[in-house]
Design an enzyme around this catalytic site. Sequence first.
Site, PDB file in Angstrom:
ATOM      1  N   SER A   1       1.035   5.437   6.635  1.00  0.00           N
ATOM      2  CA  SER A   1       1.709   4.257   6.073  1.00  0.00           C
ATOM      3  C   SER A   1       1.098   3.760   4.773  1.00  0.00           C
ATOM      4  O   SER A   1       1.651   2.856   4.140  1.00  0.00           O
ATOM      5  CB  SER A   1       1.711   3.116   7.100  1.00  0.00           C
ATOM      6  OG  SER A   1       2.657   3.364   8.111  1.00  0.00           O
TER       7      SER A   1
ATOM      8  N   LYS B   1       3.243   3.496   1.766  1.00  0.00           N
ATOM      9  CA  LYS B   1       4.107   2.333   1.539  1.00  0.00           C
ATOM     10  C   LYS B   1       3.621   1.477   0.377  1.00  0.00           C
ATOM     11  O   LYS B   1       4.388   0.668  -0.159  1.00  0.00           O
ATOM     12  CB  LYS B   1       4.210   1.505   2.820  1.00  0.00           C
ATOM     13  CG  LYS B   1       5.019   2.210   3.901  1.00  0.00           C
ATOM     14  CD  LYS B   1       4.877   1.578   5.265  1.00  0.00           C
ATOM     15  CE  LYS B   1       5.649   2.416   6.294  1.00  0.00           C
ATOM     16  NZ  LYS B   1       5.260   2.129   7.672  1.00  0.00           N
TER      17      LYS B   1
ATOM     18  N   SER C   1       4.840  -3.168   8.302  1.00  0.00           N
ATOM     19  CA  SER C   1       4.786  -1.721   8.080  1.00  0.00           C
ATOM     20  C   SER C   1       6.001  -1.011   8.662  1.00  0.00           C
ATOM     21  O   SER C   1       5.902   0.103   9.185  1.00  0.00           O
ATOM     22  CB  SER C   1       3.499  -1.125   8.677  1.00  0.00           C
ATOM     23  OG  SER C   1       3.237   0.151   8.143  1.00  0.00           O
TER      24      SER C   1
ATOM     25  N   LYS D   1      -3.310  -2.765   3.036  1.00  0.00           N
ATOM     26  CA  LYS D   1      -2.453  -2.025   3.958  1.00  0.00           C
ATOM     27  C   LYS D   1      -3.270  -1.106   4.849  1.00  0.00           C
ATOM     28  O   LYS D   1      -4.291  -0.561   4.435  1.00  0.00           O
ATOM     29  CB  LYS D   1      -1.458  -1.189   3.146  1.00  0.00           C
ATOM     30  CG  LYS D   1      -0.350  -0.541   3.941  1.00  0.00           C
ATOM     31  CD  LYS D   1       0.759  -1.522   4.238  1.00  0.00           C
ATOM     32  CE  LYS D   1       1.804  -0.903   5.158  1.00  0.00           C
ATOM     33  NZ  LYS D   1       1.284  -0.616   6.521  1.00  0.00           N
TER      34      LYS D   1
END
Length: 387
Positions: A64, A67, A129, A229
Site C-alpha cells: 500500500s 498509494k 488505505s 502511510k
Amino acid sequence: MSFSATIESPRGAKRVLALAALVLALAQPALALETTARAALMVDLGSGTLLFEKNADQEIPPASLSKLMTLAVIFDELRKGSVRLDESFPVSENAWRTGGAASGGSTMFLPLNSQVTLADLIKGIAIQSGNDATIVAAEGIAGSVPAFAEMMNRKARELGLTHSHFVNPHGLPDPQQYVSARDLVTLASYLIREFPEQYPLFSEEEFTFNGITQRSRNPLLPLGADGLKTGHTAEAGYGLVASVKDDTGRRIVFALTGMKSVQERAEQARAMMTAGLRGFESIVVAKAGESLGEVPVRNGAEESVPVRPGGEIRFLQPRGEGGGPVTHEIVPLGIVDAPVPEGRRVAQLRVLQGGKVLREEPLFAARAVEEASLLQRIQNTVLGHFR
C-alpha cells in the site's frame, strides 16, 4: 584554508581568484542504529542530510505504500484543475470486486454502482488505505487502471525515481511493480513540500464513511508523527513511510520495509524516529541573506558582486561527536557579465570534507550591479595594462 579557481577577470585577463572557505568542525552524519527492516532510509528534510540507509536502492514490492504515488498524481491533477474535490466518480464492478469488502484486503467498503466524491476517496486512500477507493479514483481520472498507472510512472520519472515502477494504484502484488526505500522518501518529501494544503490528511487518525469508522494503521501518529502511510502484503512484509517534526521545526522523513509483523514495524519505527530526532544536532552553515563573499563582474560599474544563499543552510552532526573539517568554497558559474540583477544565480557554494563534495547550494547576487559606462570601460582598459 583557501581555494583557488581560474576565471576571466572583469578586465579580460585571466587571474587566480582566492575563494573564501569557512571551516567548521562537522562530522559526516552516521547513525549508530541497527534495524531489522529489509530496506530503510532516513533524511533530514530541511538540510537534505542523509541520516541512515540500509539497502536503500533495493527494488521491493510496495504494497500500500504505492498509494503515496496514487495520491501524488491525484493532488497534481487537482492543482492543474483537471478534477475537483466535489466531483463524484462511480464505483465500478472492477473496483468493488478487486478492492471492495469481498476482496479481503484494505477497503473503504464502497457500495457497487454508488457515486463517491473525490474528497472522500482521498481520505479513504490516505487514512483507510482503501484499495477500492484507489481504483475508483484511477478510473474516474484516467479512464482505466492501466492509464492511471502510466500517469504514476510519468510522475515517477519526473521525480527521478530510478528504482520504481507502477502497474496499479493500490499496490496489490504484481511482479512488474516495485519501489525502493530511497524513492519512497523522495516521494514523501515531494508530498510534504508541494502539497501543504492536502498533507495534513496524513495525520488524521480515523475516517468514517457510510457509517463505518476505520483508524489509520500508522503506529507513530499517537507519538507525534504527522504522516504518512503503512503497507502490507505477504510478499512485501510490513512497511511504513513516516515523517515527524521536533519542537524546533526540524523534520525527518524515513522509510522502513520488509518487516515480519505489525509489532516489529511499530518497534522499528519508534526506534528510527527517536534516533533521528534525538541523535543529531543542527549546525547553521550560512544564514538566510548572509553575504558569503564576492564574485567578479565583467564590464560592471563595480568589479564584483556580493553573493548570498537562497535561504538558511544547515548541516547535522551526531550529538557529542566532532569530526574532520568541512570546507566551503564559492565557485562562480563561469564569467558573470554586467548588468547583474539582484537575485540572479551567479555561483555555487560547494561543501567538501576530505576532498569529497558533500553538497552544493546555489548562491545569488545580493544586490544589482549596473553595466559600466563607456568612460569606465576605457579607464578599466587603460589601468589594466599597468597592473
